[in-house]
Design a protein around this motif. Sequence first.
Motif, PDB file in Angstrom:
ATOM      1  N   ASP A  22       0.803  -1.217   0.000  1.00 39.79           N
ATOM      2  CA  ASP A  22       0.000   0.000   0.000  1.00 39.79           C
ATOM      3  C   ASP A  22       0.842   1.276   0.000  1.00 39.79           C
ATOM      4  O   ASP A  22       0.325   2.367  -0.195  1.00 39.79           O
ATOM      5  CB  ASP A  22      -0.926   0.028   1.224  1.00 39.79           C
ATOM      6  CG  ASP A  22      -1.907  -1.132   1.206  1.00 39.79           C
ATOM      7  OD1 ASP A  22      -2.178  -1.625   0.086  1.00 39.79           O
ATOM      8  OD2 ASP A  22      -2.359  -1.562   2.282  1.00 39.79           O
ATOM      9  N   ARG A  23       2.129   1.137   0.261  1.00 38.45           N
ATOM     10  CA  ARG A  23       2.976   2.334   0.294  1.00 38.45           C
ATOM     11  C   ARG A  23       3.815   2.502  -0.976  1.00 38.45           C
ATOM     12  O   ARG A  23       4.669   3.375  -1.042  1.00 38.45           O
ATOM     13  CB  ARG A  23       3.892   2.295   1.525  1.00 38.45           C
ATOM     14  CG  ARG A  23       3.148   2.496   2.843  1.00 38.45           C
ATOM     15  CD  ARG A  23       4.124   2.621   3.993  1.00 38.45           C
ATOM     16  NE  ARG A  23       4.928   3.826   3.899  1.00 38.45           N
ATOM     17  CZ  ARG A  23       6.054   4.020   4.569  1.00 38.45           C
ATOM     18  NH1 ARG A  23       6.523   3.071   5.366  1.00 38.45           N
ATOM     19  NH2 ARG A  23       6.727   5.141   4.446  1.00 38.45           N
ATOM     20  N   VAL A  24       3.592   1.610  -1.943  1.00 39.10           N
ATOM     21  CA  VAL A  24       4.411   1.658  -3.161  1.00 39.10           C
ATOM     22  C   VAL A  24       3.546   1.873  -4.400  1.00 39.10           C
ATOM     23  O   VAL A  24       2.552   1.191  -4.588  1.00 39.10           O
ATOM     24  CB  VAL A  24       5.214   0.343  -3.330  1.00 39.10           C
ATOM     25  CG1 VAL A  24       6.080   0.403  -4.584  1.00 39.10           C
ATOM     26  CG2 VAL A  24       6.072   0.086  -2.117  1.00 39.10           C
ATOM     27  N   VAL A  25       3.943   2.830  -5.213  1.00 42.26           N
ATOM     28  CA  VAL A  25       3.288   3.047  -6.501  1.00 42.26           C
ATOM     29  C   VAL A  25       4.274   2.587  -7.581  1.00 42.26           C
ATOM     30  O   VAL A  25       5.364   3.137  -7.716  1.00 42.26           O
ATOM     31  CB  VAL A  25       2.911   4.538  -6.687  1.00 42.26           C
ATOM     32  CG1 VAL A  25       2.396   4.795  -8.094  1.00 42.26           C
ATOM     33  CG2 VAL A  25       1.879   4.943  -5.643  1.00 42.26           C
ATOM     34  N   ILE A  26       3.862   1.537  -8.297  1.00 39.18           N
ATOM     35  CA  ILE A  26       4.771   0.957  -9.299  1.00 39.18           C
ATOM     36  C   ILE A  26       4.487   1.544 -10.676  1.00 39.18           C
ATOM     37  O   ILE A  26       3.369   1.461 -11.180  1.00 39.18           O
ATOM     38  CB  ILE A  26       4.619  -0.585  -9.349  1.00 39.18           C
ATOM     39  CG1 ILE A  26       4.910  -1.193  -7.973  1.00 39.18           C
ATOM     40  CG2 ILE A  26       5.537  -1.178 -10.417  1.00 39.18           C
ATOM     41  CD1 ILE A  26       4.552  -2.675  -7.863  1.00 39.18           C
ATOM     42  N   ILE A  27       5.537   2.171 -11.248  1.00 37.32           N
ATOM     43  CA  ILE A  27       5.418   2.679 -12.611  1.00 37.32           C
ATOM     44  C   ILE A  27       6.107   1.642 -13.488  1.00 37.32           C
ATOM     45  O   ILE A  27       7.338   1.612 -13.623  1.00 37.32           O
ATOM     46  CB  ILE A  27       6.084   4.068 -12.751  1.00 37.32           C
ATOM     47  CG1 ILE A  27       5.418   5.033 -11.764  1.00 37.32           C
ATOM     48  CG2 ILE A  27       5.965   4.596 -14.182  1.00 37.32           C
ATOM     49  CD1 ILE A  27       6.358   5.833 -10.954  1.00 37.32           C
ATOM     50  N   GLY A  28       5.301   0.734 -14.028  1.00 43.00           N
ATOM     51  CA  GLY A  28       5.844  -0.396 -14.784  1.00 43.00           C
ATOM     52  C   GLY A  28       6.317   0.021 -16.163  1.00 43.00           C
ATOM     53  O   GLY A  28       5.696   0.855 -16.822  1.00 43.00           O
ATOM     54  N   MET A  29       7.434  -0.531 -16.590  1.00 38.90           N
ATOM     55  CA  MET A  29       7.999  -0.209 -17.902  1.00 38.90           C
ATOM     56  C   MET A  29       8.027  -1.460 -18.774  1.00 38.90           C
ATOM     57  O   MET A  29       8.543  -2.494 -18.355  1.00 38.90           O
ATOM     58  CB  MET A  29       9.449   0.288 -17.756  1.00 38.90           C
ATOM     59  CG  MET A  29       9.666   1.446 -16.817  1.00 38.90           C
ATOM     60  SD  MET A  29       8.815   2.962 -17.273  1.00 38.90           S
ATOM     61  CE  MET A  29       9.678   3.453 -18.753  1.00 38.90           C
ATOM     62  N   ASP A  30       7.515  -1.361 -19.984  1.00 35.47           N
ATOM     63  CA  ASP A  30       7.731  -2.439 -20.952  1.00 35.47           C
ATOM     64  C   ASP A  30       9.231  -2.481 -21.238  1.00 35.47           C
ATOM     65  O   ASP A  30       9.855  -1.431 -21.410  1.00 35.47           O
ATOM     66  CB  ASP A  30       7.011  -2.098 -22.268  1.00 35.47           C
ATOM     67  CG  ASP A  30       5.583  -2.610 -22.281  1.00 35.47           C
ATOM     68  OD1 ASP A  30       5.209  -3.332 -21.341  1.00 35.47           O
ATOM     69  OD2 ASP A  30       4.854  -2.274 -23.225  1.00 35.47           O
ATOM     70  N   CYS A  31       9.786  -3.660 -21.276  1.00 34.02           N
ATOM     71  CA  CYS A  31      11.243  -3.736 -21.454  1.00 34.02           C
ATOM     72  C   CYS A  31      11.582  -4.942 -22.324  1.00 34.02           C
ATOM     73  O   CYS A  31      11.067  -6.036 -22.100  1.00 34.02           O
ATOM     74  CB  CYS A  31      11.920  -3.838 -20.092  1.00 34.02           C
ATOM     75  SG  CYS A  31      13.666  -4.218 -20.175  1.00 34.02           S
TER      76      CYS A  31
END
Lengths: 283, 332
Positions: free
Chosen positions: A96-105
């Motif tokens: 709940d304390r992490v915002v994941i900005i996912g990257m296509d890689c």
Amino acid sequence: MVEQLQKTVESILQKKEVKLVAGYELNSNQQVTPVFIEKPEEAKSLVWNEHCVFNLARYLPEMLDYVEEGKVGIVAKGCDVKAITGLIQENQVDRDRVVIIGMDCFGQKEEGKEQFKTNCPGCQVHCPPVYDHLIEDKQQNQEAPAKEEKEDPLEAKSPEERWEYWQKQFSKCIRCYACREVCPMCYCSECVVDSNQPQWCSPLPVLSGNYGWNMIRAFHLAGRCVECGECERACPVDIPLMKLNRKMACEVKEQFDYTPGESWEAPLPLNDFKKEEEAEFIK
Amino acid sequence: MAKDVNKILDRKELEKLVEQLAGDFKTFAPVKNEDGHVSFETVDSFDQVSFEQTNSLFPPKELFTPQYETLYSYGENYEIIPANGVTGKMAVLGLRPCDARAVRIHDKVFDKDYRDPYYFSKRNNALLVGLSCNDPGSNCFCTSFEDGGPHSVDALDAMLTQLGEDKWLLQVFNEDHKVMFEGIGMEAGDKELQEKKKLAEEAVKKIKKQLKLPEDLKEQFKDEYWEKASLKCLSCSICRFLCPVCYCFSLADDGQQRYKYWDNCGLKLFTKEAAGSNPRKEKHTRFRQWYYHKFEYFQKREGEPLCVGCGRCIDNCPVNMDLTEVLENVPQ
């Protein structure tokens, strides 16, 4: 992708959704380096290219301490997300304390190197399995490296030959512990190798101490290593540490049919006991 | 004043020089291993020597202050048996000017308040033959320091400069060793010395990185900058271990011997006291210490920083941290 990434980070900082974001920028030598952003206007320094090799999940527990309360953001490739999953699973990070900005890689290369990072060939997570924001690579102008089909020649060697091989590799170790410090799953507040009362393992860069250190680490990562390849990349003397980690991962897969970093709800194979498991070693 | 010895050598003469050195001394020179990493190893012929790279991965400090060494061991009745401190004559060939500067700094460090016999037993027996840098690396910043530069001669007894494909200039500065080099090469003339001067000037121009030190670091000690800047640091020991001037060590016993081994301010245990408290518990305090020791405490005490601008910490940082950037960004 870069523009979308910068906009996303700027917006979550602007909305005060997060206090701090870990991403990548260029240093004065024009090399990619991790960066920690607190102000929305700093988001324009973020970059994304094929040299974003660093697994920023390693910084998550420290970032959460730094902000004390509230959320942090992290720019994460598929392999980094596996490490974040592992950290949540082991109660080191609160989802709940992490915002994941996912990257296509589609593969990462160390600066100045032709070949992909050791973990890239055969990667199964080009799109991060978990994210809060996804930065898609719609053009994908790079082909993902395929899995190498041929077996590691070391596997076919006799135990004596393998012992000789590892003796040679471990004798190079200078005990800088970059492998441990760069590893997202090496978070122990006191590492066994740092204990001097009692001293389990010699702190000197002698073969016995080096062997002890590297084997303890490999065993402690069994069933936990997400194979991000950072230890091998960071090693200043090029010890092929991923050969050890992969070997341990194969054993865990075979024994427990388990792959680390897939779900934070799954019990850890070495912490869990199933009645139906063979336990012939218990006499 | 005695006349300088300046010799011109071709490859054959250089080979002869290495053979002659190896005959009289235990000779160390940069050697490339299978992985392509360079360290100072014993050599007996020029074929083994690697002069191509700017800096060796491992600094030559390990020749005089090895990563670990036995100080003494214990006998059956716990009597102390001193380590065999006798070191034969040693020659170090191909020392880069920045590494030679580091040796000069160590000569001061290990003779401060107490003359370290373990260091000087090796150092006093060492002949240092340097190698000028005609092509400094992209992270070199030796010209940021007083008298520092790609052709500086700190602590060197002699120095080699490559003038051409098969042409080397050997300059001998140490009176005591002049005789030894007499039989090698041909006398160099003004032309060669001019060539060398020109190369030195060109080399200086090739150095792009400059260290801009803040006016005074003392005031910034408590600045929140250090906590933010240290977030990126992994706290591994690469920069400290590969630094040619970082000299901190620890002592330990293993039941049979007491030994000295490299320790460093980046490690949690470095300042942990026996009773359990640790004055540098947080990462940023350990991170800051490295910069403060080098550029504040040592600078104030000795009039020069504990840094020679070799760039190894920048070249080898696993997260591309740059010491010059960290210092440049310290708020004023």
